[in-house]
Design an enzyme around this catalytic site. Structure first.
Site, mmCIF file in Angstrom:
data_model
loop_
_atom_site.group_PDB
_atom_site.id
_atom_site.type_symbol
_atom_site.label_atom_id
_atom_site.label_comp_id
_atom_site.label_asym_id
_atom_site.label_seq_id
_atom_site.Cartn_x
_atom_site.Cartn_y
_atom_site.Cartn_z
ATOM 1 N N HIS A 121 11.379 -69.174 3.779
ATOM 2 C CA HIS A 121 10.491 -68.166 3.991
ATOM 3 C C HIS A 121 9.262 -68.776 4.598
ATOM 4 O O HIS A 121 8.789 -69.770 4.028
ATOM 5 C CB HIS A 121 10.129 -67.133 2.796
ATOM 6 C CG HIS A 121 9.365 -65.776 2.966
ATOM 7 N ND1 HIS A 121 8.095 -65.838 2.975
ATOM 8 C CD2 HIS A 121 9.986 -64.507 2.916
ATOM 9 C CE1 HIS A 121 7.628 -64.473 3.199
ATOM 10 N NE2 HIS A 121 8.921 -63.909 3.204
ATOM 11 N N GLN A 201 14.076 -64.203 -3.835
ATOM 12 C CA GLN A 201 15.197 -63.416 -3.218
ATOM 13 C C GLN A 201 16.301 -63.628 -4.464
ATOM 14 O O GLN A 201 17.326 -62.718 -4.129
ATOM 15 C CB GLN A 201 15.661 -64.228 -2.029
ATOM 16 C CG GLN A 201 16.372 -63.236 -1.250
ATOM 17 C CD GLN A 201 15.843 -62.006 -0.992
ATOM 18 O OE1 GLN A 201 16.381 -60.950 -0.982
ATOM 19 N NE2 GLN A 201 14.590 -61.928 -0.343
ATOM 20 N N LYS A 224 10.535 -57.521 -5.801
ATOM 21 C CA LYS A 224 11.914 -57.551 -5.479
ATOM 22 C C LYS A 224 12.856 -57.106 -6.631
ATOM 23 O O LYS A 224 13.976 -57.452 -6.161
ATOM 24 C CB LYS A 224 12.167 -58.960 -4.916
ATOM 25 C CG LYS A 224 11.230 -59.702 -3.922
ATOM 26 C CD LYS A 224 11.844 -59.507 -2.513
ATOM 27 C CE LYS A 224 10.878 -59.756 -1.392
ATOM 28 N NZ LYS A 224 10.791 -61.275 -0.827
ATOM 29 N N CYS A 362 10.401 -63.426 8.503
ATOM 30 C CA CYS A 362 9.426 -64.434 7.797
ATOM 31 C C CYS A 362 10.326 -65.795 7.922
ATOM 32 O O CYS A 362 10.032 -66.563 6.983
ATOM 33 C CB CYS A 362 8.723 -64.146 6.698
ATOM 34 S SG CYS A 362 7.786 -62.582 6.616
HETATM 35 C C1 LIG Z 1 9.749 -61.904 -0.301
HETATM 36 C C2 LIG Z 1 10.009 -63.529 -0.220
HETATM 37 C C3 LIG Z 1 8.796 -64.221 -0.450
HETATM 38 C C4 LIG Z 1 7.575 -63.715 -0.355
HETATM 39 O O1 LIG Z 1 7.153 -62.698 -1.431
HETATM 40 P P1 LIG Z 1 5.830 -61.951 -1.637
HETATM 41 O O2 LIG Z 1 6.011 -61.142 -2.482
HETATM 42 O O3 LIG Z 1 5.288 -61.558 -0.332
HETATM 43 O O4 LIG Z 1 4.830 -63.418 -1.753
HETATM 44 C C5 LIG Z 1 9.039 -65.537 -0.432
HETATM 45 N N1 LIG Z 1 10.178 -66.154 -0.358
HETATM 46 C C6 LIG Z 1 11.372 -65.464 -0.495
HETATM 47 C C7 LIG Z 1 12.639 -65.921 -0.381
HETATM 48 C C8 LIG Z 1 11.385 -64.011 -0.118
HETATM 49 O O5 LIG Z 1 12.578 -63.280 -0.099
#
Ligand SMILES: *Cc1c(COP(=O)(O)O)cnc(C)c1O
Length: 404
Positions: A121, A201, A224, A362
């Site tokens: 990411h 994730q 998440k 991203c």
């Molecule tokens: C969602 C995600 C991020 C970023 O998380 P934030 O809550 O936006 O800081 C980073 N790495 C992975 C693998 C993600 O899925």
């Protein structure tokens, strides 16, 4: 017993409609939905004991402090950290990575090497690039195979005594690949490098044991895994966190302030400047309680069923190509259909009430690798159903008729 219909009753949002259709929420890799059990904890805080923490002698402040620290303890237990003060509460994964990356600008020297994977990411790429610009350290990249798996032999060849840090995600948000972090950590440690695992994730699906895996730094976001946005954690081994300088200065992170010299507070407060997201931190603990109440093994088994079902149904669609077919995957399917732009598919699905993500997720280096602008990504949670997947398949067939 795992009963998806009962579980769905915990999530009020799942009974709303979108564009006249029942909501089908398949954007769980971007953020998960919030159960009543967590919503109530947030409301209870603001209704009954909203107060600033750690400083007050009055009852409300004590209650808020106790609840906040109890949440830190739940997080500590969940990830099996040795000490509660090794859990730094942050605003999320991005903030957590920036704390570590910024701290290493005082530790690294020119020519030191850092290793990242090609499936990260952006939040696990850009802070390190900024660190390299500041220090003259060099960033090396572990490539991926066509099926979306890390090339571990290249990783081994990149490792040397110059390697200071390795950072990889536990699970890729773009492909769903579960990375072999135990092996990565052992190999990195054999040359004396430290490892940061981006667990954003992974944490909704897999319980990571930071001590068993000998993890140096583990980061994640509450949103998440059924918690609120704007809160997350940085786990770091005590001796490592003690060598990192503070990230932000302000209230709460000091031991003593004078104009001659300010000394910093001990862990975890050294990294927790300012008033935090108090309700969010408490709700992070409640989200872990909720998920553990269902059980991570049940969640993983059910989501795997959804993944297999969706993958086989999607493969029946002519011209559909799936990106990321690692043997170990969480319930994420990234795909394209012929030359149709992912955005067009996403828009038609939204008209039918189905929320998927489209774009680069991203993770532009992953898209560059496959030479595509983006994908349609459907990501499933334990509150989704096979019937919802059937609705998505019908909607995709309609989209193809309209767009081709
Ligand atoms: C969602 C995600 C991020 C970023 O998380 P934030 O809550 O936006 O800081 C980073 N790495 C992975 C693998 C993600 O899925």
């Amino acid at each position: 017993m795992f009963d998806v219909n009962n579980i769905r009753k915990d999530f009020p949002i799942l009974s709303r409609t979108v564009n006249g259709n029942p909501l089908v929420y398949f954007d769980n890799a971007a953020t998960s939905q919030t159960p009543n059990q967590v919503i109530e904890v947030i409301a209870d805080y603001y209704r009954n004991y909203n107060s600033n923490i750690h400083r007050g002698v009055h009852t409300l402040s004590q209650e808020a402090t106790d609840a906040y620290e109890a949440a830190r303890n739940k997080i500590k237990t969940h990830f099996n950290a040795a000490k509660a003060y090794e859990i730094i509460l942050t605003s999320g994964t991005t903030h957590s990575i920036n704390i570590v990356a910024s701290g290493y600008s005082e530790i690294l020297e020119e020519g030191d090497e850092l290793i990242v994977s090609a499936m990260e990411h952006h939040s696990n790429i850009v802070p390190w690039q900024m660190l390299c610009e500041r220090t003259g350290a060099i960033l090396k990249v572990i490539p991926i195979t066509q099926s979306g798996v890390l090339e571990m032999n290249v990783f081994e060849a990149l490792l040397s005594e110059k390697t200071k840090l390795v950072f990889v995600n536990h699970v890729s948000n773009a492909l769903g690949t579960v990375n072999p972090i135990a092996e990565i950590i052992t190999k990195a440690h054999s040359v004396g490098a430290k490892v940061l695992i981006d667990g954003a994730q992974a944490s909704p699906h897999i319980k990571a044991d930071v001590q068993a895996l000998d993890i140096d730094y583990y980061v994640t976001s509450a949103h998440k895994l059924c918690g609120p946005t704007g809160v997350g954690m940085l786990y770091g081994k005590e001796e490592l966190l003690n060598t990192l300088p503070p990230y932000q200065g302000g209230g709460e992170m000091i031991a003593e302030v004078t104009f001659e010299k300010t000394t910093y507070a001990d862990l975890p407060h050294k990294f927790e400047a300012g008033t935090p997201n108090i309700a969010g931190g408490i709700a992070f603990g409640a989200a872990l309680d909720y998920m553990n109440g269902i059980g991570f093994e049940s969640v993983a088994a059910y989501e795997h069923e959804l993944l297999e079902y969706a993958t086989s149904k999607l493969k029946e669609i002519e011209g559909l190509k799936i990106y990321g077919e690692a043997p170990q995957k969480t319930a994420v399917v990234s795909f394209n259909i012929n030359e149709i732009h992912p955005y067009d598919i996403g828009s038609i699905l939204d008209k039918l009430g189905i929320a998927v993500r489209t774009g680069h997720h991203c993770a532009q280096p992953v898209m560059d690798f496959y030479k595509i602008p983006g994908t349609v990504r459907a990501s499933f949670s334990f509150y989704n159903t096979k019937e919802e997947i059937d609705l998505m398949i019908i909607a995709l067939n309609r989209a193809i008729q309209m767009l081709q």
